[in-house]
Write a protein that holds these residues in place. Structure first.
Motif, PDB file in Angstrom:
ATOM      1  N   PRO A  62       0.826  -1.206   0.000  1.00 32.05           N
ATOM      2  CA  PRO A  62       0.000   0.000   0.000  1.00 32.05           C
ATOM      3  C   PRO A  62       0.864   1.262   0.000  1.00 32.05           C
ATOM      4  N   GLN A  63       0.225   2.387  -0.335  1.00 28.58           N
ATOM      5  CA  GLN A  63       0.951   3.656  -0.305  1.00 28.58           C
ATOM      6  C   GLN A  63       1.386   3.986   1.119  1.00 28.58           C
ATOM      7  N   LEU A  64       2.573   4.560   1.257  1.00 27.48           N
ATOM      8  CA  LEU A  64       3.173   4.775   2.571  1.00 27.48           C
ATOM      9  C   LEU A  64       2.661   6.032   3.270  1.00 27.48           C
ATOM     10  N   THR A  65       2.337   5.868   4.541  1.00 28.36           N
ATOM     11  CA  THR A  65       2.213   7.016   5.433  1.00 28.36           C
ATOM     12  C   THR A  65       3.629   7.500   5.710  1.00 28.36           C
ATOM     13  N   THR A  66       3.859   8.814   5.601  1.00 30.03           N
ATOM     14  CA  THR A  66       5.232   9.310   5.697  1.00 30.03           C
ATOM     15  C   THR A  66       5.239  10.793   6.033  1.00 30.03           C
ATOM     16  N   VAL A  67       6.438  11.355   6.149  1.00 30.34           N
ATOM     17  CA  VAL A  67       6.620  12.788   6.397  1.00 30.34           C
ATOM     18  C   VAL A  67       7.155  13.430   5.125  1.00 30.34           C
ATOM     19  N   ARG A  68       6.515  14.490   4.708  1.00 29.40           N
ATOM     20  CA  ARG A  68       6.997  15.227   3.540  1.00 29.40           C
ATOM     21  C   ARG A  68       8.005  16.275   3.994  1.00 29.40           C
ATOM     22  N   GLN A  69       9.251  16.071   3.589  1.00 32.88           N
ATOM     23  CA  GLN A  69      10.294  17.051   3.887  1.00 32.88           C
ATOM     24  C   GLN A  69      10.284  18.161   2.832  1.00 32.88           C
ATOM     25  N   PRO A  70      10.513  19.405   3.234  1.00 29.48           N
ATOM     26  CA  PRO A  70      10.566  20.498   2.253  1.00 29.48           C
ATOM     27  C   PRO A  70      11.949  20.589   1.620  1.00 29.48           C
ATOM     28  N   VAL A  71      12.431  19.501   1.003  1.00 31.27           N
ATOM     29  CA  VAL A  71      13.805  19.444   0.521  1.00 31.27           C
ATOM     30  C   VAL A  71      14.040  20.432  -0.613  1.00 31.27           C
ATOM     31  N   VAL A  72      13.118  20.482  -1.582  1.00 31.08           N
ATOM     32  CA  VAL A  72      13.280  21.420  -2.701  1.00 31.08           C
ATOM     33  C   VAL A  72      13.324  22.849  -2.179  1.00 31.08           C
ATOM     34  N   GLU A  73      12.416  23.183  -1.268  1.00 30.62           N
ATOM     35  CA  GLU A  73      12.355  24.532  -0.720  1.00 30.62           C
ATOM     36  C   GLU A  73      13.613  24.869   0.078  1.00 30.62           C
ATOM     37  N   MET A  74      14.140  23.888   0.817  1.00 35.46           N
ATOM     38  CA  MET A  74      15.365  24.110   1.582  1.00 35.46           C
ATOM     39  C   MET A  74      16.539  24.398   0.646  1.00 35.46           C
ATOM     40  N   ALA A  75      16.641  23.634  -0.439  1.00 35.07           N
ATOM     41  CA  ALA A  75      17.727  23.841  -1.400  1.00 35.07           C
ATOM     42  C   ALA A  75      17.592  25.183  -2.104  1.00 35.07           C
ATOM     43  N   GLU A  76      16.351  25.554  -2.444  1.00 34.92           N
ATOM     44  CA  GLU A  76      16.110  26.857  -3.077  1.00 34.92           C
ATOM     45  C   GLU A  76      16.567  27.990  -2.169  1.00 34.92           C
ATOM     46  N   LEU A  77      16.180  27.911  -0.905  1.00 37.27           N
ATOM     47  CA  LEU A  77      16.515  28.981   0.038  1.00 37.27           C
ATOM     48  C   LEU A  77      18.027  29.057   0.254  1.00 37.27           C
ATOM     49  N   ALA A  78      18.673  27.902   0.430  1.00 38.74           N
ATOM     50  CA  ALA A  78      20.122  27.885   0.641  1.00 38.74           C
ATOM     51  C   ALA A  78      20.849  28.508  -0.547  1.00 38.74           C
ATOM     52  N   THR A  79      20.433  28.154  -1.756  1.00 35.36           N
ATOM     53  CA  THR A  79      21.072  28.677  -2.970  1.00 35.36           C
ATOM     54  C   THR A  79      20.841  30.178  -3.091  1.00 35.36           C
ATOM     55  N   ARG A  80      19.625  30.597  -2.785  1.00 37.77           N
ATOM     56  CA  ARG A  80      19.288  32.017  -2.875  1.00 37.77           C
ATOM     57  C   ARG A  80      20.134  32.846  -1.888  1.00 37.77           C
ATOM     58  N   LEU A  81      20.337  32.332  -0.688  1.00 38.94           N
ATOM     59  CA  LEU A  81      21.155  33.034   0.305  1.00 38.94           C
ATOM     60  C   LEU A  81      22.584  33.217  -0.193  1.00 38.94           C
ATOM     61  N   LEU A  82      23.113  32.188  -0.866  1.00 37.78           N
ATOM     62  CA  LEU A  82      24.489  32.249  -1.368  1.00 37.78           C
ATOM     63  C   LEU A  82      24.607  33.202  -2.557  1.00 37.78           C
ATOM     64  N   ILE A  83      23.684  33.098  -3.505  1.00 40.78           N
ATOM     65  CA  ILE A  83      23.765  33.916  -4.718  1.00 40.78           C
ATOM     66  C   ILE A  83      23.569  35.393  -4.406  1.00 40.78           C
ATOM     67  N   LYS A  84      22.678  35.693  -3.478  1.00 41.64           N
ATOM     68  CA  LYS A  84      22.407  37.094  -3.145  1.00 41.64           C
ATOM     69  C   LYS A  84      23.444  37.694  -2.209  1.00 41.64           C
ATOM     70  N   GLY A  85      24.453  36.893  -1.834  1.00 43.09           N
ATOM     71  CA  GLY A  85      25.528  37.420  -1.003  1.00 43.09           C
ATOM     72  C   GLY A  85      25.137  37.657   0.438  1.00 43.09           C
ATOM     73  N   GLN A  86      24.076  36.978   0.896  1.00 44.27           N
ATOM     74  CA  GLN A  86      23.643  37.154   2.275  1.00 44.27           C
ATOM     75  C   GLN A  86      24.470  36.323   3.249  1.00 44.27           C
ATOM     76  N   VAL A  87      25.378  35.504   2.697  1.00 45.02           N
ATOM     77  CA  VAL A  87      26.249  34.672   3.524  1.00 45.02           C
ATOM     78  C   VAL A  87      27.686  35.104   3.265  1.00 45.02           C
ATOM     79  N   LYS A  88      28.424  35.390   4.322  1.00 47.30           N
ATOM     80  CA  LYS A  88      29.810  35.790   4.201  1.00 47.30           C
ATOM     81  C   LYS A  88      30.728  34.603   4.476  1.00 47.30           C
ATOM     82  N   GLY A  89      31.861  34.575   3.788  1.00 41.45           N
ATOM     83  CA  GLY A  89      32.802  33.478   3.951  1.00 41.45           C
ATOM     84  C   GLY A  89      33.811  33.743   5.049  1.00 41.45           C
ATOM     85  N   GLY A  90      34.553  32.693   5.421  1.00 42.78           N
ATOM     86  CA  GLY A  90      35.622  32.816   6.401  1.00 42.78           C
ATOM     87  C   GLY A  90      35.125  32.876   7.822  1.00 42.78           C
TER      88      GLY A  90
END
Length: 354
Positions: free
Chosen positions: A297-325
């Motif tokens: 049968p189809q699984l009862t499960t937890v939907r992780q917001p993986v796509v949204e997490m990756a989008e946000l992480a990438t956006r933070l890096l591209i927009k320069g909101q994260v500093k290195g070092g």
């Protein structure tokens, strides 16, 4: 036919070359009408900026790298079950990179290798990425974090469980999600609930185990240590764990595996043993992978917001909101918590009547 250059775009849009460059690099402080005019000219001429030329023209590489666990990724592909987690990370990150004119590179990191320091150091020196997205266990690996800080490379930790670690964190609440799944099973009337733990190097595995234990305690349900089995996020480990659980004289009436691949292994083991799901044992997973929706049968499960997490992480890096070092690691922390969703499907039901 000669290739279209930035000079051609500038002439057609009647703007300076510098303005075209600023628009193509998605830099701020360009008037919307001017940006639209340049983009229309570029599209009409079929102009596509050359990544190498852009890199030479400035300090940016226009590359975002994603560090993924080599061992787990290879195990998934060898088992022919795919790597849905990685696919969803790639989707979310690629969408953001494409819109901003960046390239995405996925790098396999072997955390078991003794030369991890040399390999990661060489990778950063060769790629010179503008940012790195760290997936578990890289997001909690002290050597990887040290090398990124030393190189001055901005990074975002995706899904780490260490809140006090360095750098920005984008994650979901694994503890609460596992607690909710266990509460769902207990609410159906299950008292003997088995649990399959995930890959021990991943912080999420222990967070999900603790969520399971907290829900059992809150419900006043005893936990037999034989009901908790160690897995490694693979189908085979879920299959092996389920065989051991189903062989117990007082076997669980429900089994919660801390990812969908292991839950599918549980379903396979139950079918081999002639145990009906959910008639004799309920099964729940974690991730909401495509296989969870196509299983029987189809699984009862937890939907992780993986796509949204990756989008946000990438956006933070591209927009320069994260500093290195070290300065970036010590700056005001970015801690983004995204919501999960418990998906009820046909693999869970009340326990059989004694």
């Amino acid at each position: 036919m000669a290739s279209v250059t930035i000079y051609d775009v500038a002439a057609r849009a009647e703007v300076s070359i510098k303005t075209v460059s600023r628009v193509m690099n998605n830099e701020p402080n360009v008037r919307p009408m001017m940006r639209e005019r340049v983009l229309e000219a570029a599209q009409a001429l079929g102009y596509s900026p050359n990544l190498s030329a852009r890199s030479l023209a400035g300090s940016k590489s226009f590359v975002i790298a994603v560090f993924v666990d080599a061992a787990l990724t290879i195990d998934h592909w060898r088992s022919e079950r795919g790597a849905d987690y990685l696919s969803r990370i790639q989707l979310g990150a690629t969408l953001q990179c494409r819109d901003a004119g960046y390239h995405l590179l996925v790098e396999l990191i072997d955390h078991e290798a003794p030369q991890i320091r040399q390999e990661v150091g060489a990778l950063l020196a060769a790629l010179k990425p503008d940012g790195v997205i760290l997936t578990p266990p890289s997001s909690d690996n002290e050597i990887v974090l040290e090398l990124l800080n030393k190189a001055g490379t901005p990074y975002v930790r995706l899904g780490p469980e260490e809140a006090d670690g360095p750098g920005p964190r984008v994650h979901m609440d694994n503890f609460a999600a596992a607690r909710d799944v266990t509460e769902h099973l207990a609410g159906l009337g299950h008292k003997r609930i088995g649990f399959v733990v995930g890959e021990p190097r991943h912080g999420a595995s222990q967070a999900r185990r603790q969520g399971y234990l907290a829900a059992m305690q809150a419900r006043g349900l005893a936990v037999d240590e034989r009901w908790i089995r160690q897995g490694d996020f693979t189908f085979q480990s879920g299959h092996d764990a389920a065989k051991a659980l189903l062989a117990l004289p007082d076997r669980p009436t429900a089994i919660f595996a801390s990812n969908d691949d292991m839950a599918l292994g549980v379903l396979a083991a139950a079918a081999e043993a002639g145990v009906l799901v959910p008639g004799e044992v309920s099964v729940a997973g974690f991730d909401d992978s495509p296989s969870a929706r196509f299983s029987r049968p189809q699984l009862t499960t937890v939907r992780q917001p993986v796509v949204e997490m990756a989008e946000l992480a990438t956006r933070l890096l591209i927009k320069g909101q994260v500093k290195g070092g070290a300065a970036g690691a010590m700056a005001a922390p970015i801690d983004e918590l995204l919501p999960f969703e418990l998906i009820h499907r046909a693999s869970t039901a009340p326990p059989p009547v004694a």
